[in-house]
Design an enzyme around this catalytic site. Structure first.
Site, PDB file in Angstrom:
ATOM      1  N   ARG A 147      38.328  40.999  47.807  1.00  0.00           N
ATOM      2  CA  ARG A 147      38.971  39.066  48.396  1.00  0.00           C
ATOM      3  C   ARG A 147      38.623  39.663  49.758  1.00  0.00           C
ATOM      4  NH1 ARG A 147      41.892  40.446  43.995  1.00  0.00           N
ATOM      5  NH2 ARG A 147      40.327  40.151  42.898  1.00  0.00           N
ATOM      6  N   ASP A 183      44.350  39.003  49.605  1.00  0.00           N
ATOM      7  CA  ASP A 183      45.161  38.647  47.520  1.00  0.00           C
ATOM      8  C   ASP A 183      46.805  38.496  48.337  1.00  0.00           C
ATOM      9  OD1 ASP A 183      44.056  38.192  45.376  1.00  0.00           O
ATOM     10  OD2 ASP A 183      44.443  40.525  44.496  1.00  0.00           O
ATOM     11  N   ASP A 214      49.854  39.060  46.274  1.00  0.00           N
ATOM     12  CA  ASP A 214      50.372  38.480  44.730  1.00  0.00           C
ATOM     13  C   ASP A 214      51.944  38.732  44.326  1.00  0.00           C
ATOM     14  OD1 ASP A 214      47.867  38.210  43.354  1.00  0.00           O
ATOM     15  OD2 ASP A 214      47.634  40.871  43.454  1.00  0.00           O
ATOM     16  N   ARG A 247      40.339  32.435  51.632  1.00  0.00           N
ATOM     17  CA  ARG A 247      39.878  33.773  50.765  1.00  0.00           C
ATOM     18  C   ARG A 247      38.996  32.656  49.427  1.00  0.00           C
ATOM     19  NH1 ARG A 247      43.367  36.302  46.106  1.00  0.00           N
ATOM     20  NH2 ARG A 247      42.082  36.105  44.512  1.00  0.00           N
TER      21      ARG A 247
HETATM   22  C1  ROI Z   1      40.500  45.146  41.258  1.00  0.00           C
HETATM   23  C2  ROI Z   1      41.802  45.252  41.780  1.00  0.00           C
HETATM   24  C3  ROI Z   1      42.508  45.522  40.232  1.00  0.00           C
HETATM   25  N1  ROI Z   1      41.844  46.921  42.146  1.00  0.00           N
HETATM   26  C4  ROI Z   1      42.474  46.853  43.307  1.00  0.00           C
HETATM   27  N2  ROI Z   1      42.412  48.297  44.031  1.00  0.00           N
HETATM   28  C5  ROI Z   1      43.077  47.863  44.859  1.00  0.00           C
HETATM   29  N3  ROI Z   1      43.579  49.716  45.710  1.00  0.00           N
HETATM   30  N4  ROI Z   1      44.181  47.615  46.085  1.00  0.00           N
HETATM   31  C6  ROI Z   1      44.452  46.404  45.228  1.00  0.00           C
HETATM   32  O1  ROI Z   1      44.031  45.486  46.450  1.00  0.00           O
HETATM   33  C7  ROI Z   1      43.358  46.169  44.166  1.00  0.00           C
HETATM   34  N5  ROI Z   1      43.161  44.379  43.510  1.00  0.00           N
HETATM   35  C8  ROI Z   1      42.902  44.328  42.991  1.00  0.00           C
HETATM   36  O2  ROI Z   1      42.817  43.277  42.038  1.00  0.00           O
END
Ligand code: ROI
Length: 160
Positions: A92, A95, A97, A83
């Site tokens: 990144r 992620d 979440d 990461r």
């Molecule tokens: C930068 C930000 C807000 N934009 C994103 N935009 C998309 N399409 N997918 C993501 O996972 C994602 N994650 C983020 O953290």
């Protein structure tokens, strides 16, 4: 055990492979082979940031871990996959979440559940509807009521 949903996102270093590796790691984290994963979706970065397109998915599984222990396990997987996040909202490698932890509403310094942005994020809501179409959020909003046609247009389903 509690039903949880986790959003997966990657836009660096071969994002599809990043998600495949994360799915493998989540498979062993999930209790009694309970892991279910949505399709993978490509989409432009949301948030007016200039960076590569993302690949996103959502996974669901059962766990007996506490919310914080689950968060630690997810962050460990992110670190395992190198990461790298230089700036907030920056590109990144991976992620993970935590979107939902059963029907619980959690506000801790490290953890807010439901995830703060999920109701506005097509790259979360569409994959989530793949695996939990009849879901109702803790605030009694139905998932289907949050999904618009324009949200579907924002995503390209990636052919496995
Ligand atoms: C930068 C930000 C807000 N934009 C994103 N935009 C998309 N399409 N997918 C993501 O996972 C994602 N994650 C983020 O953290």
């Amino acid at each position: 055990a509690v039903q949880v949903y986790v959003a997966l996102g990657a836009n660096l270093a071969n994002p599809t492979q990043q998600l495949d590796d994360a799915v493998n790691a989540l498979t062993s984290l999930a209790e009694n082979s309970s892991l279910i994963v949505s399709s993978y979706y490509g989409s432009a970065p949301m948030g007016d940031v200039v960076q590569p397109d993302y690949v996103n998915a959502v996974a669901g599984f059962m766990t007996s871990l506490s919310p914080i222990d689950l968060l630690d396990a997810l962050q460990h997987i992110e670190q395992q996959q190198g990461r790298v996040r230089l700036q907030h909202w920056g590109p990144r490698t991976l992620d993970l979440d935590l979107l939902l932890y059963g029907q619980q509403q959690i506000s801790l310094p490290r953890l807010t559940v439901p995830h703060y942005g999920m109701k506005q994020r097509s790259f979360v809501l569409i994959p989530l509807a793949d695996i939990a179409p009849t879901l109702t959020l803790p605030c009694n909003t139905s998932l289907e009521s949050l999904i618009s046609v324009t949200m579907r247009d924002e995503l390209q389903k990636l052919i496995e």
